[in-house]
Scaffold this motif. Structure first.
Motif, PDB file in Angstrom:
ATOM      1  N   ASP A   1       0.832  -1.206   0.000  1.00 35.95           N
ATOM      2  CA  ASP A   1       0.000   0.000   0.000  1.00 35.95           C
ATOM      3  C   ASP A   1       0.868   1.259   0.000  1.00 35.95           C
ATOM      4  OD1 ASP A   1      -2.243  -1.592   0.012  1.00 35.95           O
ATOM      5  OD2 ASP A   1      -2.718  -1.253   2.133  1.00 35.95           O
ATOM      6  N   ALA A   2       1.964   1.242   0.762  1.00 37.23           N
ATOM      7  CA  ALA A   2       2.862   2.391   0.808  1.00 37.23           C
ATOM      8  C   ALA A   2       3.516   2.627  -0.553  1.00 37.23           C
ATOM      9  CB  ALA A   2       3.927   2.178   1.883  1.00 37.23           C
ATOM     10  N   GLN A   3       3.953   1.555  -1.189  1.00 34.58           N
ATOM     11  CA  GLN A   3       4.548   1.697  -2.511  1.00 34.58           C
ATOM     12  C   GLN A   3       3.534   2.270  -3.506  1.00 34.58           C
ATOM     13  OE1 GLN A   3       5.195  -1.681  -5.193  1.00 34.58           O
ATOM     14  NE2 GLN A   3       7.388  -1.178  -5.189  1.00 34.58           N
TER      15      GLN A   3
ATOM     16  N   ARG B   1       5.162  12.204 -10.238  1.00 32.52           N
ATOM     17  CA  ARG B   1       5.203  12.886 -11.523  1.00 32.52           C
ATOM     18  C   ARG B   1       6.483  13.703 -11.598  1.00 32.52           C
ATOM     19  NH1 ARG B   1       1.415  10.114 -11.743  1.00 32.52           N
ATOM     20  NH2 ARG B   1      -0.672  10.451 -12.626  1.00 32.52           N
ATOM     21  N   PRO B   2       7.005  13.931 -12.801  1.00 35.35           N
ATOM     22  CA  PRO B   2       8.125  14.860 -12.922  1.00 35.35           C
ATOM     23  C   PRO B   2       7.750  16.209 -12.319  1.00 35.35           C
ATOM     24  CG  PRO B   2       7.828  13.664 -14.965  1.00 35.35           C
ATOM     25  CD  PRO B   2       6.650  13.328 -14.103  1.00 35.35           C
ATOM     26  N   GLY B   3       8.644  16.764 -11.530  1.00 38.63           N
ATOM     27  CA  GLY B   3       8.388  18.036 -10.873  1.00 38.63           C
ATOM     28  C   GLY B   3       7.959  17.909  -9.433  1.00 38.63           C
ATOM     29  N   LEU B   4       7.442  16.745  -9.037  1.00 40.71           N
ATOM     30  CA  LEU B   4       7.079  16.536  -7.637  1.00 40.71           C
ATOM     31  C   LEU B   4       8.347  16.551  -6.789  1.00 40.71           C
ATOM     32  CD1 LEU B   4       4.654  15.604  -5.702  1.00 40.71           C
ATOM     33  CD2 LEU B   4       5.659  13.323  -5.943  1.00 40.71           C
ATOM     34  N   PRO B   5       8.389  17.336  -5.705  1.00 39.91           N
ATOM     35  CA  PRO B   5       9.577  17.302  -4.850  1.00 39.91           C
ATOM     36  C   PRO B   5       9.850  15.878  -4.350  1.00 39.91           C
ATOM     37  CG  PRO B   5       8.215  19.181  -4.309  1.00 39.91           C
ATOM     38  CD  PRO B   5       7.411  18.342  -5.264  1.00 39.91           C
ATOM     39  N   LEU B   6      11.109  15.497  -4.341  1.00 39.11           N
ATOM     40  CA  LEU B   6      11.475  14.133  -3.977  1.00 39.11           C
ATOM     41  C   LEU B   6      10.981  13.757  -2.585  1.00 39.11           C
ATOM     42  CD1 LEU B   6      15.088  14.274  -5.405  1.00 39.11           C
ATOM     43  CD2 LEU B   6      13.254  12.820  -6.272  1.00 39.11           C
ATOM     44  N   HIS B   7      11.049  14.706  -1.643  1.00 39.29           N
ATOM     45  CA  HIS B   7      10.621  14.382  -0.282  1.00 39.29           C
ATOM     46  C   HIS B   7       9.115  14.137  -0.205  1.00 39.29           C
ATOM     47  CE1 HIS B   7       8.664  18.223   0.860  1.00 39.29           C
ATOM     48  NE2 HIS B   7       9.538  18.777   0.042  1.00 39.29           N
ATOM     49  N   GLU B   8       8.353  14.701  -1.124  1.00 40.07           N
ATOM     50  CA  GLU B   8       6.911  14.459  -1.111  1.00 40.07           C
ATOM     51  C   GLU B   8       6.591  13.032  -1.537  1.00 40.07           C
ATOM     52  OE1 GLU B   8       4.384  17.343  -2.908  1.00 40.07           O
ATOM     53  OE2 GLU B   8       5.478  19.058  -2.065  1.00 40.07           O
ATOM     54  N   ALA B   9       7.357  12.495  -2.473  1.00 41.64           N
ATOM     55  CA  ALA B   9       7.162  11.096  -2.847  1.00 41.64           C
ATOM     56  C   ALA B   9       7.440  10.193  -1.654  1.00 41.64           C
ATOM     57  CB  ALA B   9       8.080  10.738  -4.013  1.00 41.64           C
ATOM     58  N   TYR B  10       8.514  10.484  -0.929  1.00 40.01           N
ATOM     59  CA  TYR B  10       8.831   9.731   0.284  1.00 40.01           C
ATOM     60  C   TYR B  10       7.691   9.834   1.299  1.00 40.01           C
ATOM     61  CZ  TYR B  10      10.912   8.996   4.904  1.00 40.01           C
ATOM     62  OH  TYR B  10      11.151   8.591   6.186  1.00 40.01           O
ATOM     63  N   THR B  11       7.169  11.034   1.477  1.00 39.87           N
ATOM     64  CA  THR B  11       6.123  11.259   2.476  1.00 39.87           C
ATOM     65  C   THR B  11       4.848  10.515   2.133  1.00 39.87           C
ATOM     66  OG1 THR B  11       7.056  13.417   3.039  1.00 39.87           O
ATOM     67  CG2 THR B  11       4.751  13.042   3.630  1.00 39.87           C
ATOM     68  N   LEU B  12       4.528  10.389   0.850  1.00 36.36           N
ATOM     69  CA  LEU B  12       3.332   9.651   0.447  1.00 36.36           C
ATOM     70  C   LEU B  12       3.368   8.218   0.976  1.00 36.36           C
ATOM     71  CD1 LEU B  12       3.076  10.916  -3.233  1.00 36.36           C
ATOM     72  CD2 LEU B  12       1.342  11.277  -1.454  1.00 36.36           C
ATOM     73  N   ALA B  13       4.535   7.588   0.884  1.00 29.72           N
ATOM     74  CA  ALA B  13       4.669   6.224   1.404  1.00 29.72           C
ATOM     75  C   ALA B  13       4.697   6.213   2.923  1.00 29.72           C
ATOM     76  CB  ALA B  13       5.938   5.582   0.850  1.00 29.72           C
ATOM     77  N   ARG B  14       5.442   7.129   3.513  1.00 26.06           N
ATOM     78  CA  ARG B  14       5.559   7.162   4.968  1.00 26.06           C
ATOM     79  C   ARG B  14       4.208   7.387   5.640  1.00 26.06           C
ATOM     80  NH1 ARG B  14       9.561   7.738   8.803  1.00 26.06           N
ATOM     81  NH2 ARG B  14       8.902   8.783  10.734  1.00 26.06           N
ATOM     82  N   ASN B  15       3.340   8.179   5.006  1.00 28.35           N
ATOM     83  CA  ASN B  15       2.023   8.439   5.592  1.00 28.35           C
ATOM     84  C   ASN B  15       1.237   7.157   5.820  1.00 28.35           C
ATOM     85  OD1 ASN B  15       2.440  11.190   5.711  1.00 28.35           O
ATOM     86  ND2 ASN B  15       1.301  11.651   3.844  1.00 28.35           N
ATOM     87  N   VAL B  16       1.391   6.191   4.914  1.00 23.92           N
ATOM     88  CA  VAL B  16       0.703   4.904   5.075  1.00 23.92           C
ATOM     89  C   VAL B  16       1.183   4.211   6.342  1.00 23.92           C
ATOM     90  CG1 VAL B  16       0.358   2.609   4.057  1.00 23.92           C
ATOM     91  CG2 VAL B  16       0.315   4.652   2.602  1.00 23.92           C
TER      92      VAL B  16
ATOM     93  N   SER C   1      14.273   9.760 -15.930  1.00 25.34           N
ATOM     94  CA  SER C   1      15.129   8.942 -15.064  1.00 25.34           C
ATOM     95  C   SER C   1      14.495   7.570 -14.845  1.00 25.34           C
ATOM     96  CB  SER C   1      15.354   9.634 -13.723  1.00 25.34           C
ATOM     97  OG  SER C   1      14.128   9.920 -13.086  1.00 25.34           O
ATOM     98  N   VAL C   2      15.348   6.569 -14.657  1.00 19.67           N
ATOM     99  CA  VAL C   2      14.893   5.238 -14.255  1.00 19.67           C
ATOM    100  C   VAL C   2      15.116   5.121 -12.761  1.00 19.67           C
ATOM    101  CG1 VAL C   2      15.304   2.751 -14.436  1.00 19.67           C
ATOM    102  CG2 VAL C   2      15.279   4.177 -16.490  1.00 19.67           C
ATOM    103  N   VAL C   3      14.046   4.815 -12.034  1.00 16.65           N
ATOM    104  CA  VAL C   3      14.102   4.839 -10.578  1.00 16.65           C
ATOM    105  C   VAL C   3      13.510   3.565  -9.988  1.00 16.65           C
ATOM    106  CG1 VAL C   3      13.944   7.360 -10.509  1.00 16.65           C
ATOM    107  CG2 VAL C   3      11.849   5.994 -10.350  1.00 16.65           C
ATOM    108  N   THR C   4      13.944   3.265  -8.763  1.00 16.80           N
ATOM    109  CA  THR C   4      13.323   2.202  -7.982  1.00 16.80           C
ATOM    110  C   THR C   4      12.496   2.828  -6.871  1.00 16.80           C
ATOM    111  OG1 THR C   4      15.028   1.927  -6.279  1.00 16.80           O
ATOM    112  CG2 THR C   4      15.374   0.804  -8.377  1.00 16.80           C
ATOM    113  N   VAL C   5      11.477   2.115  -6.443  1.00 15.91           N
ATOM    114  CA  VAL C   5      10.620   2.545  -5.328  1.00 15.91           C
ATOM    115  C   VAL C   5      10.554   1.366  -4.371  1.00 15.91           C
ATOM    116  CG1 VAL C   5       8.368   3.425  -4.654  1.00 15.91           C
ATOM    117  CG2 VAL C   5       9.340   4.071  -6.868  1.00 15.91           C
ATOM    118  N   GLU C   6      11.119   1.533  -3.150  1.00 18.68           N
ATOM    119  CA  GLU C   6      11.359   0.375  -2.290  1.00 18.68           C
ATOM    120  C   GLU C   6      11.042   0.635  -0.818  1.00 18.68           C
ATOM    121  OE1 GLU C   6      15.529  -0.580  -1.572  1.00 18.68           O
ATOM    122  OE2 GLU C   6      16.115   1.022  -2.928  1.00 18.68           O
ATOM    123  N   PRO C   7       9.796   0.789  -0.454  1.00 18.13           N
ATOM    124  CA  PRO C   7       9.474   0.894   0.967  1.00 18.13           C
ATOM    125  C   PRO C   7       9.723  -0.427   1.690  1.00 18.13           C
ATOM    126  CG  PRO C   7       7.476   0.634  -0.305  1.00 18.13           C
ATOM    127  CD  PRO C   7       8.592   0.778  -1.304  1.00 18.13           C
TER     128      PRO C   7
END
Length: 225
Positions: free
Chosen positions: A116-118, A126-141, A181-187
């Motif tokens: 669910d966090a991932q 999305r491009p332009g979203l601050p990187l810390h906001e992407a982190y926070t979206l997962a952390r909120n879960v 960019s090619v990225v991983t998402v790994e909560p």
């Protein structure tokens, strides 16, 4: 990007092979790590992208566990975080497998939280979203479930010629997510002395958002899929 697709295709094929035929009770973490490296090299990789992480039960609570002599149980879990290098480019993927027929309730609940966090991050990246906001979206879960203290690393990172490249999805990074960019998402959730669960997937950041490398792409490499 094409080279990265080939590298990640081999990584994906190896994990499928691992799940289908290699997770046998009694095999040690070190034995499984060697089987993984041999598969990569036999199927076109020049080397590992980084030392493989193979961690059984309590060892999976260590995010950078080193494979040892602990053996796969009749009923328990194994966390596998692996990558290879193909045509000079790296891959990186994590799966947490249950070995046996009866995953316990705590594992099932933790796995669902991690998924669910991932997904919460992937849905809005999305491009332009601050990187810390992407982190926070997962952390909120995790915060809603009261387990945020057990999420002890960033959400993900870029992958390319090096295994860890920018961008870095951490709580202190204000830069925007870059398109192309090619990225991983790994909560992950790590419960000391008990177990850990991590899920890592990969894709390309496009103007429309995160686009995972497709199943058809994963068939481009691998001699004996």
């Amino acid at each position: 990007i094409k080279a990265l697709e080939r590298s990640f295709a081999l990584n994906h094929a190896m994990l499928r092979w691992l799940e289908e035929s290699q997770l046998q009770p009694g095999r040690s973490e070190a034995e499984l790590a060697w089987a993984i490296e041999k598969y990569f090299r036999d199927n076109g990789a020049s080397e590992l992208a980084f030392p493989s992480i193979v961690a059984v039960d309590q060892n999976a609570a260590l995010p950078h566990a080193i494979p040892g002599e602990k053996k796969l149980p009749d009923n328990g879990l194994v966390l596998v975080d692996v990558g290879c290098r193909v045509d000079g480019y790296c891959s990186d993927q994590t799966r947490t497998f249950w070995v046996g027929d009866a995953p316990h309730k705590e594992f099932r609940e933790t796995m669902k939280l991690v998924r669910d966090a991932q997904q919460a991050a992937l849905d809005k990246m999305r491009p332009g979203l601050p990187l810390h906001e992407a982190y926070t979206l997962a952390r909120n879960v995790f915060e809603k479930a009261g387990v945020e203290a057990y999420f002890t690393h960033g959400l993900g990172h870029g992958v390319g010629i090096e295994i860890h490249e920018n961008p870095n999805f951490g709580r202190r990074w204000n830069r925007p997510v870059p398109e192309g960019s090619v990225v991983t998402v790994e909560p992950g959730i790590y419960l000391p002395g008990n177990f850990g669960v991590r899920l890592e997937d990969f894709g390309l950041m496009t103007a429309e958002g995160f686009v995972p490398f497709t199943q058809s792409t994963h068939e481009l490499v691998c001699i004996d899929c």
